[in-house]
Enzyme design. Structure first.
Site, PDB file in Angstrom:
ATOM      1  N   HIS A 191       7.385  90.516 -55.268  1.00 21.55           N
ATOM      2  CA  HIS A 191       6.336  89.761 -54.596  1.00 21.55           C
ATOM      3  C   HIS A 191       6.640  89.480 -53.126  1.00 21.55           C
ATOM      4  O   HIS A 191       5.836  88.846 -52.456  1.00 21.55           O
ATOM      5  CB  HIS A 191       6.122  88.439 -55.350  1.00 21.55           C
ATOM      6  CG  HIS A 191       4.888  87.696 -54.943  1.00 21.55           C
ATOM      7  ND1 HIS A 191       3.622  88.247 -54.995  1.00 21.55           N
ATOM      8  CD2 HIS A 191       4.720  86.419 -54.470  1.00 21.55           C
ATOM      9  CE1 HIS A 191       2.739  87.370 -54.578  1.00 21.55           C
ATOM     10  NE2 HIS A 191       3.369  86.253 -54.252  1.00 21.55           N
TER      11      HIS A 191
ATOM     12  N   ASP B 218       4.360  94.044 -59.128  1.00 19.29           N
ATOM     13  CA  ASP B 218       4.466  92.659 -58.668  1.00 19.29           C
ATOM     14  C   ASP B 218       4.157  91.737 -59.843  1.00 19.29           C
ATOM     15  O   ASP B 218       3.043  91.737 -60.367  1.00 19.29           O
ATOM     16  CB  ASP B 218       3.483  92.417 -57.517  1.00 19.29           C
ATOM     17  CG  ASP B 218       3.600  91.036 -56.888  1.00 19.29           C
ATOM     18  OD1 ASP B 218       4.203  90.139 -57.502  1.00 19.29           O
ATOM     19  OD2 ASP B 218       3.076  90.857 -55.781  1.00 19.29           O
TER      20      ASP B 218
ATOM     21  N   SER C 252       1.307  85.820 -49.915  1.00 18.76           N
ATOM     22  CA  SER C 252       1.015  85.140 -51.165  1.00 18.76           C
ATOM     23  C   SER C 252      -0.120  84.121 -50.980  1.00 18.76           C
ATOM     24  O   SER C 252      -1.196  84.473 -50.508  1.00 18.76           O
ATOM     25  CB  SER C 252       2.301  84.489 -51.700  1.00 18.76           C
ATOM     26  OG  SER C 252       2.174  84.094 -53.036  1.00 18.76           O
TER      27      SER C 252
END
Length: 267
Positions: free
Chosen positions: A245, A217, A95
């Site tokens: 995610h 996602d 991320s």
């Protein structure tokens, strides 16, 4: 300051092999890699750590000023590498850590030999010709919710971020991770994460790069993965047949395989 204690650094695997640094995203800690790290450790020298303000890091090292920018987190990464005298590092960022890795590699290029980005997003807010997945109003509401009721936001959003509603235990684990963070520090990290724009940094990437995305996602839609892939010449885009995610938890075997294949092909 003892950097290894500050960032709760743990090292597994065999010295002398390719170094792989695993970096977590917002609201998480190194435990997010618990299903991937042992599998990689059989072949690589794996380093795990927590950013200051997360997990088992030293809260006394926190600084609002330092961590209101992704550069502060990049300094954490570089200082961990310096403390362990690491070079030729394969940096795997989940991320927002994907963009933190980009900044760390730009500041200390002698330390990093490759980047693997898991669910990366250089900007979460939509722009004229760019789709980040959120409007400015969406992000304002998200940050307001985090500011006013962080624990409530964590409980509500963790299942959405994780996806996989048929496996509620995954959402519960992510919610527990969110709730374990200090709310005041998490609010700073949230603003740093969701208001950042790292699109201009992508052109600085010169090392081999893997862009690893999920087929579905809610946080980093596939348009984002395509943007990152197009912006980094020579990068490889791999789409996992996975939802959510956090594929290192929801699809750990596929995530490990993609990272391992990428690193093997660099030898």
């Amino acid at each position: 300051m003892d950097i290894l204690r500050r960032n709760n650094v743990k090292v597994i695997g065999s010295p002398g092999r390719q170094v792989v640094v695993l970096a977590h995203g917002f609201g998480c800690d190194q435990n997010m890699w618990r299903l991937v790290a042992p599998a990689l450790a059989g072949e690589f020298h794996v380093v795990l750590f927590d950013y200051v303000g997360s997990g088992g890091s030293d809260p006394s090292a926190w600084s609002d000023q330092r961590y209101m920018s992704l550069d502060g987190y990049a300094r954490d990464v570089i200082e961990v590498c310096e403390a362990l005298d690491l070079e030729d590092v394969a940096f795997v960022g989940h991320s927002v850590s994907s963009m933190i890795g980009v900044r760390a590699a730009a500041v200390a290029p002698e330390r990093f030999s490759s980047l693997a980005m898991v669910g990366p997003s250089p900007r979460y807010i939509d722009d004229d010709t760019y789709r980040g997945g959120f409007s400015a109003e969406d992000i304002d509401e998200l940050l307001e919710s985090i500011e006013s009721n962080y624990l409530g936001w964590s409980a509500a959003m963790a299942p959405v971020i994780m996806g996989n509603p048929d496996r509620p235990e995954l959402g519960e684990e992510l919610a527990h991770s969110f709730c374990a963070a200090d709310p005041a520090m998490a609010r700073v990290f949230a603003r740093t994460t969701f208001l950042s724009d790292s699109r201009g940094d992508l052109k600085s990437v010169t090392v081999p790069t893997l862009v690893l995305e999920c087929a579905q996602d809610a946080i980093a839609p596939r348009e984002v993965g395509a943007h990152v892939h197009a912006a980094i010449p020579g990068s490889r885009l791999v789409t996992l047949d996975a939802t959510g995610h956090c594929p290192q938890l929801s699809a750990p075997e596929a995530t490990t395989s993609a990272i391992r294949t990428f690193l093997r092909e660099l030898r």
